[in-house]
Design an enzyme around this catalytic site. Structure first.
Site, short mmCIF file in Angstrom:
data_model
loop_
_atom_site.label_atom_id
_atom_site.label_comp_id
_atom_site.label_asym_id
_atom_site.label_seq_id
_atom_site.Cartn_x
_atom_site.Cartn_y
_atom_site.Cartn_z
N ARG A 174 -27.15 -7.28 -18.47
CA ARG A 174 -25.91 -8.00 -18.79
C ARG A 174 -25.60 -7.91 -20.28
O ARG A 174 -24.45 -7.72 -20.68
CB ARG A 174 -26.00 -9.46 -18.36
CG ARG A 174 -25.96 -9.63 -16.84
CD ARG A 174 -26.13 -11.07 -16.45
NE ARG A 174 -27.46 -11.52 -16.92
CZ ARG A 174 -27.83 -12.77 -17.03
NH1 ARG A 174 -26.99 -13.75 -16.73
NH2 ARG A 174 -29.04 -13.09 -17.44
N ASN A 189 -25.03 -11.74 -12.89
CA ASN A 189 -26.03 -11.40 -11.87
C ASN A 189 -25.60 -11.97 -10.53
O ASN A 189 -25.02 -13.06 -10.48
CB ASN A 189 -27.40 -11.97 -12.22
CG ASN A 189 -28.10 -11.19 -13.32
OD1 ASN A 189 -27.73 -10.08 -13.65
ND2 ASN A 189 -29.13 -11.80 -13.89
#
Length: 90
Positions: free
Chosen positions: A19, A37
């Protein structure tokens, strides 16, 4: 004209800084949107930018960083929302 792809990234992409990598890569390519996520182990990305920015961003995501291994990126079009930054969602 700007595009807004929704990307579903699968592979070794959780617990490895993906990320943060996506956020830094988005900044490098002037892409806005978000990354988060998912419960199934994948990572979802809503990205916005020009076709050239999107091509470069997605190509960089496919390469990943030293800790990730991207198996597949599924892309679908979603409505453009005019994000002004790229954020990590939790």
């Amino acid at each position: 004209m700007k595009q807004a792809p929704y990307l579903m990234v699968s592979g070794k992409v959780q617990g490895v800084g993906f990320r943060y990598f996506a956020q830094m890569t988005a900044a490098d390519h002037s892409v806005s949107g978000w990354v988060k996520n998912l419960d199934n182990g994948a990572v979802a990305i809503h990205a916005e930018g020009t076709p050239e920015q999107m091509n470069a961003f997605i190509a960089a995501l496919k390469k990943g960083n030293h800790f990730t291994h991207v198996h597949h990126i599924e892309e679908t079009s979603v409505p453009y929302e005019s994000f002004t930054s790229f954020r990590i969602q939790y």
